[in-house]
Design an enzyme around this catalytic site. Structure first.
Site, PDB file in Angstrom:
ATOM      1  N   HIS A 138      -8.998   9.189  -3.677  1.00 45.51           N
ATOM      2  CA  HIS A 138      -7.739   8.917  -4.539  1.00 45.51           C
ATOM      3  C   HIS A 138      -8.015   7.583  -5.493  1.00 45.51           C
ATOM      4  O   HIS A 138      -8.638   6.630  -5.123  1.00 45.51           O
ATOM      5  CB  HIS A 138      -6.699   9.102  -3.829  1.00 45.51           C
ATOM      6  N   CYS A 139      -7.069   7.612  -6.410  1.00 43.28           N
ATOM      7  CA  CYS A 139      -6.930   6.448  -7.269  1.00 43.28           C
ATOM      8  C   CYS A 139      -5.425   6.390  -7.366  1.00 43.28           C
ATOM      9  O   CYS A 139      -4.838   6.573  -6.348  1.00 43.28           O
ATOM     10  CB  CYS A 139      -7.533   6.542  -8.738  1.00 43.28           C
ATOM     11  N   LYS A 140      -4.858   5.596  -8.447  1.00 49.19           N
ATOM     12  CA  LYS A 140      -3.593   5.603  -8.440  1.00 49.19           C
ATOM     13  C   LYS A 140      -2.485   6.737  -8.746  1.00 49.19           C
ATOM     14  O   LYS A 140      -1.605   7.078  -8.036  1.00 49.19           O
ATOM     15  CB  LYS A 140      -3.156   4.219  -9.539  1.00 49.19           C
TER      16      LYS A 140
END
Length: 257
Positions: A138-140
């Site tokens: 995941h990222c933001k």
């Protein structure tokens, strides 16, 4: 988008504290097989998950979380409570958008795979090292950095570009409740009023995949270029693919996508 909308409810993991968690299983490959359900999950930030969502995450059998963000984007420790291995490999710093503004999302994505190859190498080594475990990366927002890694995984096993692009475009639907907040954040933190960076149009991913194939031949060629060995690539393919069975839409193997 019509095809994907028929099956996206199965792949989406709805949890309080996050908006864009989904399974990338069930996609057909050119060889007539399917990506494995329950193996790879792509997501937006999960650092603010309440307790009930953390339990739901654990129920999915997640054994490794790969966080593609930078530390200033939010931290969490609940993985320790749940016994989930956590690795932070920062792929791109959004703070740089203030001084290094890309011409477009496509420009950003191409720049990432050209200049962040050491980080991408580490990400794929982490995936290979955890064979047999379900992995969430995941990222933001779960759209850009996450979208690049998802595209490389899916292209590696021969998922059609149109399907990869449709999967990428699902983020626009899932992140819709956060659109105004993301617009304000983009302007306040990075001084950017152009909201095209918030989009996830399928054609952006199609152009990115074209760039990947023109410059590196394909995802496999790219991974070899950055140092992933042939044997490691074969191990990775086995982790992504499952035997022929029904796909996300409930169709049989010999039915058209």
């Amino acid at each position: 988008m019509k095809n994907l909308e028929l099956g996206h409810q199965r792949r989406r993991l709805v949890m309080n504290g996050t908006y864009n968690v989904r399974d990338i299983g069930g996609y057909p490959t050119r060889e007539g097989r399917y990506t494995q359900w329950g193996k790879f999950f792509r997501s937006d930030s999960i650092h603010q998950l309440p307790e009930e969502s953390r339990k739901l995450l654990l129920q999915q059998g997640i054994g490794l979380i790969i966080d593609l963000r930078f530390p200033h984007e939010g931290s969490y420790q609940f993985h320790q409570e749940l016994g989930i291995k956590y690795i932070n490999i920062s792929l791109h710093n959004p703070a740089n958008l203030r001084t290094e503004r890309p011409k477009s999302l496509l420009d950003l994505y191409c720049n990432i795979i050209d200049t962040k190859q050491e980080s991408i190498y580490q990400i794929f080594q982490a995936i290979i090292a955890e064979q047999g475990k379900a992995i969430l990366f995941h990222c933001k927002s779960g759209k850009d950095r996450t979208g690049i890694i998802a595209a490389l995984l899916l292209d590696l096993v021969g998922v059609q570009h149109e399907i990869i692009a449709e999967d990428y475009a699902l983020s626009a639907t899932y992140l819709m409740p956060l659109l105004e907040q993301r617009r304000s954040s983009l302007a306040a933190l990075h001084g950017i009023k152009d909201t095209t960076l918030l989009e996830s149009r399928p054609e952006t991913m199609l152009f990115f995949l074209n760039y990947l194939h023109e410059k590196y031949e394909n995802a496999e060629g790219y991974l070899k270029k950055i140092g992933i060995s042939k044997n490691e690539i074969e191990l990775l393919k086995k982790e992504i693919i499952e035997g022929p069975q029904q796909n996300v839409y409930g169709r049989e193997k010999n039915e058209p996508y």
